[in-house]
Write an enzyme that holds these catalytic residues in place. Structure first.
Site, short mmCIF file in Angstrom:
data_model
loop_
_atom_site.label_atom_id
_atom_site.label_comp_id
_atom_site.label_asym_id
_atom_site.label_seq_id
_atom_site.Cartn_x
_atom_site.Cartn_y
_atom_site.Cartn_z
N GLY A 107 0.79 -1.24 0.00
CA GLY A 107 0.00 0.00 0.00
C GLY A 107 0.81 1.28 0.00
CG ASP B 28 -8.04 0.80 10.32
OD1 ASP B 28 -8.88 1.71 10.35
OD2 ASP B 28 -8.35 -0.41 10.34
CG ASP C 110 -5.76 -3.94 -1.07
OD1 ASP C 110 -5.28 -3.40 -0.06
OD2 ASP C 110 -6.18 -5.12 -1.08
CD GLU D 195 1.46 1.25 6.82
OE1 GLU D 195 1.09 1.27 5.64
OE2 GLU D 195 1.16 0.33 7.60
NE ARG E 201 -2.30 -3.63 -3.53
CZ ARG E 201 -2.38 -3.69 -2.20
NH1 ARG E 201 -2.29 -2.58 -1.50
NH2 ARG E 201 -2.54 -4.84 -1.58
CE LYS F 200 -10.18 4.08 7.18
NZ LYS F 200 -10.68 2.70 7.05
#
Ligand code: IMP
Ligand code: MG
Length: 175
Positions: free
Chosen positions: A43, A102, A159, A98, A165, A130
């Site tokens: 990611g 999360d 993704d 990153e 992505r 988040k």
């Protein structure tokens, strides 16, 4: 194959503009030093490239791939290293890059593992955060491009089942 409907949350221009601002801030903070970027695959790869291109101090790059242990819904917080770094971290000014923070479980574990390799410093940079979802409150993010609400996002490296992505923007899959 049914196409998912994707609503744009952050368009390409907004994302790139913000990455330029963060890159300028990093360049100021690391003045006179070399920054060692650690891209968390898969990611983080799009963000890492765009960020690295805009940093004006010397940069070196390494890559790491991790996954949560087990497949249960409640993660143990222990991550499995799928691909480790190529280079040691001794005396490096490490900046972990990153895609999204999360729960913070992945990063909480990873930071502890990487600290044991004696870097000179270790900081964290994320495209998205988040904070509402955070379980590991001790994870402090040094550079955040965007703070977003608790919605599942795709694009710019993120993704859904390995898809999307490559979207050049960040979007939300509409139910
Ligand atoms: P954490 O350990 O819960 O912080 O997990 C972070 C990882 O979960 C990220 O590196 C992503 O791979 C994945 N993830 C979390 N939220 C999203 C999302 O909204 N879209 C896509 N992947 C996500
Ligand atoms: Mg993922």
């Amino acid at each position: 194959m049914m196409a998912d409907k994707i609503r744009v949350l952050l368009n390409e221009e907004e994302v790139n503009k913000r990455i330029s601002e963060i890159a300028a801030q990093i360049s100021r903070d690391y003045e006179g030093k070399k920054v060692h970027l650690i891209c968390i695959l898969k990611g983080g790869v799009f963000f890492t490239c765009e960020l690295a291109k805009r940093i004006t101090v010397p940069v070196s790059l390494d890559f790491m791939s991790v996954s949560s242990y087990g497949s249960g819904t409640v993660s143990s917080g222990v991550v499995k290293i799928i691909k480790d770094l190529d280079e040691p971290l001794e005396n490096e000014e490490v900046l972990i890059v990153e895609d999204i923070i999360d729960s913070g479980r992945t990063l909480a574990y990873l930071i502890e593992v990487l600290k044991q390799r004696n870097p000179k410093s270790i900081r964290l940079c994320t495209l998205l955060d988040k904070p509402e979802r955070r379980v590991k409150k001790q994870v402090t993010v040094d550079y955040t491009c965007f703070t977003i609400p608790d919605e599942f996002v795709v694009g710019y490296g993120l993704d859904y089942d390995q898809k999307y992505r490559n979207l050049p923007y960040i979007g939300v899959i509409e139910q």
